[in-house]
Design a protein around this motif. Structure first.
Motif, PDB file in Angstrom:
ATOM      1  N   GLN A  25      60.136 -94.675  33.597  1.00 51.39           N
ATOM      2  CA  GLN A  25      60.415 -95.598  34.701  1.00 51.39           C
ATOM      3  C   GLN A  25      61.695 -95.271  35.446  1.00 51.39           C
ATOM      4  O   GLN A  25      62.026 -95.948  36.425  1.00 51.39           O
ATOM      5  CB  GLN A  25      60.483 -97.038  34.180  1.00 51.39           C
ATOM      6  CG  GLN A  25      61.723 -97.369  33.356  1.00 51.39           C
ATOM      7  CD  GLN A  25      61.551 -97.132  31.873  1.00 51.39           C
ATOM      8  OE1 GLN A  25      60.770 -96.288  31.466  1.00 51.39           O
ATOM      9  NE2 GLN A  25      62.259 -97.890  31.059  1.00 51.39           N
ATOM     10  N   THR A  50      63.162 -97.621  44.687  1.00 51.36           N
ATOM     11  CA  THR A  50      62.833 -98.956  44.197  1.00 51.36           C
ATOM     12  C   THR A  50      61.322 -99.101  44.050  1.00 51.36           C
ATOM     13  O   THR A  50      60.563 -98.781  44.972  1.00 51.36           O
ATOM     14  CB  THR A  50      63.350-100.037  45.166  1.00 51.36           C
ATOM     15  OG1 THR A  50      64.772 -99.922  45.268  1.00 51.36           O
ATOM     16  CG2 THR A  50      62.994-101.432  44.665  1.00 51.36           C
ATOM     17  N   TYR A  51      60.915 -99.573  42.882  1.00 48.40           N
ATOM     18  CA  TYR A  51      59.504 -99.853  42.612  1.00 48.40           C
ATOM     19  C   TYR A  51      59.211-101.299  42.963  1.00 48.40           C
ATOM     20  O   TYR A  51      59.892-102.212  42.493  1.00 48.40           O
ATOM     21  CB  TYR A  51      59.208 -99.585  41.135  1.00 48.40           C
ATOM     22  CG  TYR A  51      57.873-100.099  40.631  1.00 48.40           C
ATOM     23  CD1 TYR A  51      56.681 -99.593  41.120  1.00 48.40           C
ATOM     24  CD2 TYR A  51      57.823-101.080  39.635  1.00 48.40           C
ATOM     25  CE1 TYR A  51      55.459-100.057  40.652  1.00 48.40           C
ATOM     26  CE2 TYR A  51      56.610-101.539  39.152  1.00 48.40           C
ATOM     27  CZ  TYR A  51      55.431-101.027  39.662  1.00 48.40           C
ATOM     28  OH  TYR A  51      54.228-101.489  39.179  1.00 48.40           O
ATOM     29  N   ASP A  52      58.203-101.540  43.802  1.00 46.00           N
ATOM     30  CA  ASP A  52      57.842-102.888  44.233  1.00 46.00           C
ATOM     31  C   ASP A  52      56.356-103.098  43.970  1.00 46.00           C
ATOM     32  O   ASP A  52      55.507-102.489  44.619  1.00 46.00           O
ATOM     33  CB  ASP A  52      58.144-103.070  45.716  1.00 46.00           C
ATOM     34  CG  ASP A  52      57.858-104.488  46.209  1.00 46.00           C
ATOM     35  OD1 ASP A  52      57.358-105.308  45.415  1.00 46.00           O
ATOM     36  OD2 ASP A  52      58.126-104.763  47.393  1.00 46.00           O
ATOM     37  N   ASN A  53      56.039-103.963  42.982  1.00 44.36           N
ATOM     38  CA  ASN A  53      54.635-104.185  42.625  1.00 44.36           C
ATOM     39  C   ASN A  53      54.070-105.471  43.213  1.00 44.36           C
ATOM     40  O   ASN A  53      53.015-105.945  42.776  1.00 44.36           O
ATOM     41  CB  ASN A  53      54.465-104.190  41.099  1.00 44.36           C
ATOM     42  CG  ASN A  53      55.270-105.293  40.425  1.00 44.36           C
ATOM     43  OD1 ASN A  53      55.904-106.103  41.089  1.00 44.36           O
ATOM     44  ND2 ASN A  53      55.242-105.298  39.105  1.00 44.36           N
ATOM     45  N   PHE A  65      51.086-100.508  44.756  1.00 45.80           N
ATOM     46  CA  PHE A  65      52.528-100.782  44.752  1.00 45.80           C
ATOM     47  C   PHE A  65      53.195 -99.844  45.744  1.00 45.80           C
ATOM     48  O   PHE A  65      52.535 -98.954  46.319  1.00 45.80           O
ATOM     49  CB  PHE A  65      53.114-100.574  43.346  1.00 45.80           C
ATOM     50  CG  PHE A  65      52.670 -99.287  42.687  1.00 45.80           C
ATOM     51  CD1 PHE A  65      53.215 -98.062  43.040  1.00 45.80           C
ATOM     52  CD2 PHE A  65      51.689 -99.305  41.704  1.00 45.80           C
ATOM     53  CE1 PHE A  65      52.796 -96.877  42.451  1.00 45.80           C
ATOM     54  CE2 PHE A  65      51.252 -98.120  41.101  1.00 45.80           C
ATOM     55  CZ  PHE A  65      51.808 -96.915  41.465  1.00 45.80           C
ATOM     56  N   ILE A 100      56.814 -97.315  46.132  1.00 47.86           N
ATOM     57  CA  ILE A 100      58.005 -96.705  45.544  1.00 47.86           C
ATOM     58  C   ILE A 100      58.812 -96.156  46.706  1.00 47.86           C
ATOM     59  O   ILE A 100      58.362 -95.268  47.421  1.00 47.86           O
ATOM     60  CB  ILE A 100      57.653 -95.591  44.547  1.00 47.86           C
ATOM     61  CG1 ILE A 100      56.851 -96.160  43.367  1.00 47.86           C
ATOM     62  CG2 ILE A 100      58.927 -94.902  44.043  1.00 47.86           C
ATOM     63  CD1 ILE A 100      56.411 -95.106  42.360  1.00 47.86           C
ATOM     64  N   HIS A 120      59.340 -89.864  40.268  1.00 49.27           N
ATOM     65  CA  HIS A 120      58.675 -91.009  40.896  1.00 49.27           C
ATOM     66  C   HIS A 120      57.170 -90.814  40.992  1.00 49.27           C
ATOM     67  O   HIS A 120      56.408 -91.790  40.907  1.00 49.27           O
ATOM     68  CB  HIS A 120      59.280 -91.309  42.270  1.00 49.27           C
ATOM     69  CG  HIS A 120      58.996 -90.287  43.322  1.00 49.27           C
ATOM     70  ND1 HIS A 120      59.635 -89.061  43.378  1.00 49.27           N
ATOM     71  CD2 HIS A 120      58.124 -90.306  44.370  1.00 49.27           C
ATOM     72  CE1 HIS A 120      59.194 -88.383  44.407  1.00 49.27           C
ATOM     73  NE2 HIS A 120      58.275 -89.104  45.025  1.00 49.27           N
ATOM     74  N   ALA A 150      54.349 -93.095  39.225  1.00 50.66           N
ATOM     75  CA  ALA A 150      53.244 -93.612  40.029  1.00 50.66           C
ATOM     76  C   ALA A 150      51.897 -93.284  39.393  1.00 50.66           C
ATOM     77  O   ALA A 150      51.006 -94.140  39.316  1.00 50.66           O
ATOM     78  CB  ALA A 150      53.308 -93.037  41.442  1.00 50.66           C
ATOM     79  N   THR A 179      51.509 -95.515  36.157  1.00 50.70           N
ATOM     80  CA  THR A 179      51.297 -96.924  36.459  1.00 50.70           C
ATOM     81  C   THR A 179      49.942 -97.143  37.119  1.00 50.70           C
ATOM     82  O   THR A 179      49.227 -98.114  36.809  1.00 50.70           O
ATOM     83  CB  THR A 179      52.426 -97.447  37.365  1.00 50.70           C
ATOM     84  OG1 THR A 179      53.690 -97.137  36.759  1.00 50.70           O
ATOM     85  CG2 THR A 179      52.319 -98.941  37.571  1.00 50.70           C
TER      86      THR A 179
END
Length: 293
Positions: A3, A9-12, A73, A75, A109, A113, A116
């Protein structure tokens, strides 16, 4: 760890978005993900070794656009979608590579990705029909839910809590190897939380079950999403309490023994993805000092 994606920034947060030509559109088949190796690592193009540089497909790469696509999501400023079609037209230069292969790739990243997206891909595939009444399910357009129009059952993504347990005695640590896994690296005691159990109780039970030791002085280290098994892992340091003689659970492990810091194998130096690898290497560096951080 997997992670760790630097300053991105990861935004789910779910949104009912549609992909554009530059959007990433992921596809999975037979435990593999569609990728392109843009630069082979140390082991060559077919080795799946550390530092293979990968690219994931964008919508514009597909000769024929997938018919069913759902937003996953973002990234950074890049949006990622999932093609729900069972079969897609594979873009030129791309191929399905095993997730176990991809976990060693870069950049970080895109690895995150791919992992996830894999968890969410399995969740969508496993819930096409209602587990209560058997009716075909539908995607909820406004949130990350799958609903049955017949009986009303709603399903959310599955996350299983689990623990990684570094059992220590001074500058010694217990390392294990799982049974039935050819070429497995040394690992730490680990397992899933059972119904009605606290995380701390999971640590005590798993350590006793796998290596027959009582432990004390539990210290939480950090957590990690591990999408390969739908798991949220929580790492703990702990000290053996009383007799340090190991009794190996032969049904799960083929080996478990004490290692001094000098005796510890260095195979995990190359493991940049896992919480297990980070904890093993941290103990090699600090020994009992891990309890002071």
């Amino acid at each position: 760890m997997i992670q760790d994606i630097g300053e991105l920034t990861y935004d789910n947060h779910f949104e009912p978005l549609k992909p554009t030509a530059g959007s990433y559109v992921l596809h999975y088949r037979d435990r593999g993900v569609l990728v392109s190796v843009t630069r082979p690592g140390e082991g060559g193009a077919d080795a799946g070794s550390a530092d293979d540089v990968i690219e994931l497909p964008r919508l514009a790469d597909y000769p024929e656009a997938p018919e069913r696509v759902v937003y996953l999501f973002s990234i950074g400023d890049q949006r990622y979608f999932l093609a729900l079609d069972e079969i897609v037209t594979v873009p030129r230069g791309f191929a399905y590579e095993a997730m176990s292969w991809v976990r060693h790739a870069t950049p970080a990243h895109l690895l995150f990705a791919a992992a996830t997206g894999y968890q969410l891909s399995n969740w969508y595939a496993d819930n096409r029909f209602c587990s209560r009444c058997g009716h075909a399910t539908e995607l909820v357009s406004t949130s990350r839910e799958i609903a049955c129009p017949e009986c009303g059952k709603v399903v959310y993504p599955k996350i299983q809590p689990g623990v990684i347990c570094a059992v220590t005695q001074g500058d010694r640590i217990v390392l294990t190897k799982y049974a039935g896994r050819a070429g497995a690296w040394y690992a730490l005691v680990a397992g899933f939380t059972e119904v009605g159990e606290t995380i701390e109780e999971t640590v005590h039970r798993e350590v006793m079950e796998e290596v027959g030791l009582n432990v004390r002085n539990l210290r939480y280290y950090k957590s990690q999403p591990w999408s390969f098994s739908d798991t949220l892992l929580m790492g703990f340091w702990c000290e053996v309490d009383g007799d340090a003689s190991i009794t190996v659970d032969q049904t799960e492990l083929k080996e478990a023994r004490w290692f001094t810091r000098e005796e510890m194998p260095d195979e995990r130096v190359r493991d940049r993805a896992s919480l297990t690898g980070e904890m093993i290497e941290r103990f090699r560096a600090l020994g009992h000092g891990v309890f002071e951080g």
